[in-house]
Every structure is written in C-alpha cells, then in structure tokens.
Design a protein around this motif. Structure first.
Motif, PDB file in Angstrom:
ATOM      1  N   CYS A 201       0.764  -1.325  -0.042  1.00  0.00           N
ATOM      2  CA  CYS A 201      -0.073   0.036   0.002  1.00  0.00           C
ATOM      3  C   CYS A 201       0.908   1.224   0.093  1.00  0.00           C
ATOM      4  CB  CYS A 201      -1.162   0.057   1.063  1.00  0.00           C
ATOM      5  SG  CYS A 201      -0.115   0.291   2.742  1.00  0.00           S
ATOM      6  N   THR A 202       0.340   2.258  -0.082  1.00  0.00           N
ATOM      7  CA  THR A 202       1.128   3.492  -0.327  1.00  0.00           C
ATOM      8  C   THR A 202       1.426   4.142   1.043  1.00  0.00           C
ATOM      9  OG1 THR A 202      -0.981   4.991  -0.180  1.00  0.00           O
ATOM     10  CG2 THR A 202       0.036   4.658  -2.503  1.00  0.00           C
ATOM     11  N   LEU A 203       2.410   4.763   1.152  1.00  0.00           N
ATOM     12  CA  LEU A 203       2.951   5.145   2.518  1.00  0.00           C
ATOM     13  C   LEU A 203       1.494   6.209   3.159  1.00  0.00           C
ATOM     14  CD1 LEU A 203       4.706   5.794   4.835  1.00  0.00           C
ATOM     15  CD2 LEU A 203       5.761   7.628   3.303  1.00  0.00           C
ATOM     16  N   ARG A 204       1.015   6.776   2.287  1.00  0.00           N
ATOM     17  CA  ARG A 204      -0.143   7.828   2.823  1.00  0.00           C
ATOM     18  C   ARG A 204      -1.346   7.032   3.207  1.00  0.00           C
ATOM     19  NH1 ARG A 204      -3.307  12.409  -0.828  1.00  0.00           N
ATOM     20  NH2 ARG A 204      -4.354  13.155   0.777  1.00  0.00           N
ATOM     21  N   ARG A 205      -1.688   5.790   2.637  1.00  0.00           N
ATOM     22  CA  ARG A 205      -2.731   4.906   3.257  1.00  0.00           C
ATOM     23  C   ARG A 205      -2.095   4.306   4.425  1.00  0.00           C
ATOM     24  NH1 ARG A 205      -6.372   0.425   0.049  1.00  0.00           N
ATOM     25  NH2 ARG A 205      -7.947   0.589   1.414  1.00  0.00           N
ATOM     26  N   ALA A 206      -0.931   3.986   4.482  1.00  0.00           N
ATOM     27  CA  ALA A 206      -0.375   3.472   5.572  1.00  0.00           C
ATOM     28  C   ALA A 206      -0.570   4.173   6.799  1.00  0.00           C
ATOM     29  CB  ALA A 206       0.969   3.034   5.370  1.00  0.00           C
ATOM     30  N   GLN A 207      -0.275   5.443   6.876  1.00  0.00           N
ATOM     31  CA  GLN A 207      -0.306   6.305   7.762  1.00  0.00           C
ATOM     32  C   GLN A 207      -1.784   6.516   8.227  1.00  0.00           C
ATOM     33  OE1 GLN A 207       1.980   7.663   9.608  1.00  0.00           O
ATOM     34  NE2 GLN A 207       3.636   7.203   8.244  1.00  0.00           N
ATOM     35  N   ARG A 208      -2.699   6.754   7.294  1.00  0.00           N
ATOM     36  CA  ARG A 208      -4.258   6.735   7.456  1.00  0.00           C
ATOM     37  C   ARG A 208      -4.657   5.588   8.268  1.00  0.00           C
ATOM     38  NH1 ARG A 208      -5.301   8.308   1.858  1.00  0.00           N
ATOM     39  NH2 ARG A 208      -6.401   6.273   1.591  1.00  0.00           N
ATOM     40  N   VAL A 209      -4.215   4.339   7.894  1.00  0.00           N
ATOM     41  CA  VAL A 209      -4.694   3.335   8.840  1.00  0.00           C
ATOM     42  C   VAL A 209      -3.739   3.223  10.171  1.00  0.00           C
ATOM     43  CG1 VAL A 209      -4.396   0.661   8.801  1.00  0.00           C
ATOM     44  CG2 VAL A 209      -4.861   1.846   6.555  1.00  0.00           C
ATOM     45  N   LEU A 210      -2.542   3.746  10.194  1.00  0.00           N
ATOM     46  CA  LEU A 210      -1.851   3.699  11.551  1.00  0.00           C
ATOM     47  C   LEU A 210      -2.763   4.792  12.493  1.00  0.00           C
ATOM     48  CD1 LEU A 210       0.417   3.124  13.290  1.00  0.00           C
ATOM     49  CD2 LEU A 210       1.737   4.975  12.459  1.00  0.00           C
ATOM     50  N   SER A 211      -3.248   6.023  11.827  1.00  0.00           N
ATOM     51  CA  SER A 211      -3.896   6.832  12.542  1.00  0.00           C
ATOM     52  C   SER A 211      -5.432   6.402  12.999  1.00  0.00           C
ATOM     53  CB  SER A 211      -4.162   8.125  11.834  1.00  0.00           C
ATOM     54  OG  SER A 211      -2.706   8.516  11.536  1.00  0.00           O
ATOM     55  N   TRP A 212      -5.920   5.565  12.438  1.00  0.00           N
ATOM     56  CA  TRP A 212      -7.284   4.842  12.872  1.00  0.00           C
ATOM     57  C   TRP A 212      -6.963   4.145  13.841  1.00  0.00           C
ATOM     58  CZ3 TRP A 212      -9.385   0.291  13.596  1.00  0.00           C
ATOM     59  CH2 TRP A 212     -10.671   0.312  13.751  1.00  0.00           C
ATOM     60  N   PHE A 213      -6.118   3.145  13.677  1.00  0.00           N
ATOM     61  CA  PHE A 213      -5.812   2.344  14.840  1.00  0.00           C
ATOM     62  C   PHE A 213      -5.562   3.090  16.268  1.00  0.00           C
ATOM     63  CE2 PHE A 213      -5.101  -1.284  11.949  1.00  0.00           C
ATOM     64  CZ  PHE A 213      -5.973  -2.229  12.411  1.00  0.00           C
ATOM     65  N   SER A 214      -4.553   4.346  16.202  1.00  0.00           N
ATOM     66  CA  SER A 214      -4.333   5.142  17.244  1.00  0.00           C
ATOM     67  C   SER A 214      -5.666   5.616  17.806  1.00  0.00           C
ATOM     68  CB  SER A 214      -3.334   6.003  16.658  1.00  0.00           C
ATOM     69  OG  SER A 214      -2.835   6.907  18.038  1.00  0.00           O
ATOM     70  N   ARG A 215      -6.562   6.274  17.004  1.00  0.00           N
ATOM     71  CA  ARG A 215      -7.665   6.753  17.469  1.00  0.00           C
ATOM     72  C   ARG A 215      -8.472   5.780  17.919  1.00  0.00           C
ATOM     73  NH1 ARG A 215      -7.454   8.806  12.467  1.00  0.00           N
ATOM     74  NH2 ARG A 215      -9.261   7.764  11.808  1.00  0.00           N
ATOM     75  N   ASN A 216      -8.765   4.618  17.641  1.00  0.00           N
ATOM     76  CA  ASN A 216      -9.802   3.612  17.950  1.00  0.00           C
ATOM     77  C   ASN A 216      -9.041   2.450  18.853  1.00  0.00           C
ATOM     78  OD1 ASN A 216     -12.145   4.340  16.182  1.00  0.00           O
ATOM     79  ND2 ASN A 216     -10.551   4.534  14.950  1.00  0.00           N
ATOM     80  N   TRP A 217      -7.917   2.581  19.174  1.00  0.00           N
ATOM     81  CA  TRP A 217      -7.301   1.386  20.002  1.00  0.00           C
ATOM     82  C   TRP A 217      -7.983   1.431  21.669  1.00  0.00           C
ATOM     83  CZ3 TRP A 217      -4.209  -1.919  17.827  1.00  0.00           C
ATOM     84  CH2 TRP A 217      -3.638  -2.811  18.697  1.00  0.00           C
ATOM     85  N   PRO A 218      -8.292   0.135  21.861  1.00  0.00           N
ATOM     86  CA  PRO A 218      -8.981  -0.016  23.134  1.00  0.00           C
ATOM     87  C   PRO A 218      -8.127   0.522  24.350  1.00  0.00           C
ATOM     88  CG  PRO A 218      -8.921  -2.143  21.673  1.00  0.00           C
ATOM     89  CD  PRO A 218      -8.287  -1.159  21.342  1.00  0.00           C
ATOM     90  N   ASN A 219      -8.599   1.097  25.216  1.00  0.00           N
ATOM     91  CA  ASN A 219      -7.990   1.613  26.565  1.00  0.00           C
ATOM     92  C   ASN A 219      -7.246   0.588  27.252  1.00  0.00           C
ATOM     93  OD1 ASN A 219      -8.561   4.167  25.929  1.00  0.00           O
ATOM     94  ND2 ASN A 219     -10.359   4.211  27.106  1.00  0.00           N
ATOM     95  N   ASP A 220      -8.059  -0.730  27.267  1.00  0.00           N
ATOM     96  CA  ASP A 220      -7.289  -1.997  27.732  1.00  0.00           C
ATOM     97  C   ASP A 220      -6.453  -2.830  27.210  1.00  0.00           C
ATOM     98  OD1 ASP A 220      -9.396  -2.660  26.195  1.00  0.00           O
ATOM     99  OD2 ASP A 220     -10.475  -4.277  27.684  1.00  0.00           O
ATOM    100  N   LEU A 221      -6.194  -2.477  26.069  1.00  0.00           N
ATOM    101  CA  LEU A 221      -4.854  -3.030  25.372  1.00  0.00           C
ATOM    102  C   LEU A 221      -3.813  -2.221  24.978  1.00  0.00           C
ATOM    103  CD1 LEU A 221      -4.330  -5.589  23.629  1.00  0.00           C
ATOM    104  CD2 LEU A 221      -5.671  -4.431  21.734  1.00  0.00           C
ATOM    105  N   GLU A 222      -2.659  -2.751  25.466  1.00  0.00           N
ATOM    106  CA  GLU A 222      -1.522  -2.166  25.299  1.00  0.00           C
ATOM    107  C   GLU A 222      -0.752  -1.895  23.917  1.00  0.00           C
ATOM    108  OE1 GLU A 222       3.332  -2.347  27.033  1.00  0.00           O
ATOM    109  OE2 GLU A 222       1.718  -3.480  28.109  1.00  0.00           O
ATOM    110  N   TRP A 223      -0.676  -0.948  23.534  1.00  0.00           N
ATOM    111  CA  TRP A 223       0.103  -0.593  22.045  1.00  0.00           C
ATOM    112  C   TRP A 223       1.230  -1.234  21.950  1.00  0.00           C
ATOM    113  CZ3 TRP A 223      -2.083   1.847  18.219  1.00  0.00           C
ATOM    114  CH2 TRP A 223      -1.555   2.299  16.951  1.00  0.00           C
ATOM    115  N   PRO A 224       1.430  -1.998  21.020  1.00  0.00           N
ATOM    116  CA  PRO A 224       2.902  -2.943  20.805  1.00  0.00           C
ATOM    117  C   PRO A 224       4.078  -1.686  20.808  1.00  0.00           C
ATOM    118  CG  PRO A 224       1.537  -3.029  18.965  1.00  0.00           C
ATOM    119  CD  PRO A 224       0.734  -2.069  19.756  1.00  0.00           C
ATOM    120  N   SER A 225       5.061  -2.057  21.968  1.00  0.00           N
ATOM    121  CA  SER A 225       6.336  -1.053  22.187  1.00  0.00           C
ATOM    122  C   SER A 225       7.057  -1.082  20.676  1.00  0.00           C
ATOM    123  CB  SER A 225       6.895  -1.847  23.174  1.00  0.00           C
ATOM    124  OG  SER A 225       7.525  -2.947  22.820  1.00  0.00           O
TER     125      SER A 225
END
Length: 80
Positions: A44-68
């Motif tokens: 995928c394009t870098l732009r799309r990858a950044q949009r997907v990453l941002s979606w995960f960051s905004r929607n990440w469950p509070n009770d799940l640790e973000w991978p280090s």
C-alpha cells in the motif's frame, strides 16, 4: 512503516475485540480484504499506511497495550 506492523495492529485489535480481521479491515480502510491482501503479497502507499495507523491510534482499546515496537502517532497526528 512496514506492512507487517499494520498487520500486527490489525490482528491484535481483532483478537482483543472479537472481530474478524475482515471486519477490522472494513472499519480501518473501508476495504474488507485490505489486511488479507497485505498478508499475501500486496503493498500500500505510505499515505494509506499512515491513515490506517492513525485509525488504529484513534480507535485503540484503552485496555489493550499498544505494541512497543510500533511508534504510535500522537493525538494531533491521529486526529488529522
């Protein structure tokens, strides 16, 4: 950002929420086959990858640790 990091986020999110990977794919990218395609050989394009990453960051469950091993966008980046 490499595609394996996006796949890792998607699989962690799916497992934690009890959703199918295709459902997470639809929510994050509006394409139910996006992550399945990435797992096979697609890119995928870098732009799309950044949009997907941002979606995960905004929607990440509070009770799940973000991978280090994956840099998380700050709140301002994720909202943009």
């Amino acid at each position: 950002m490499n595609k394996q990091k996006l796949i890792t986020l998607a699989e962690m999110y799916a497992e934690h929420t009890g959703l199918k990977l295709s459902t997470v794919s639809t929510y994050a990218t509006n394409d139910g086959k996006f992550f399945a395609s990435l797992k096979l050989q697609s890119d995928c394009t870098l732009r799309r990858a950044q949009r997907v990453l941002s979606w995960f960051s905004r929607n990440w469950p509070n009770d799940l640790e973000w991978p280090s091993e994956i840099d998380r966008p700050d709140a301002n980046e994720a909202a943009a």
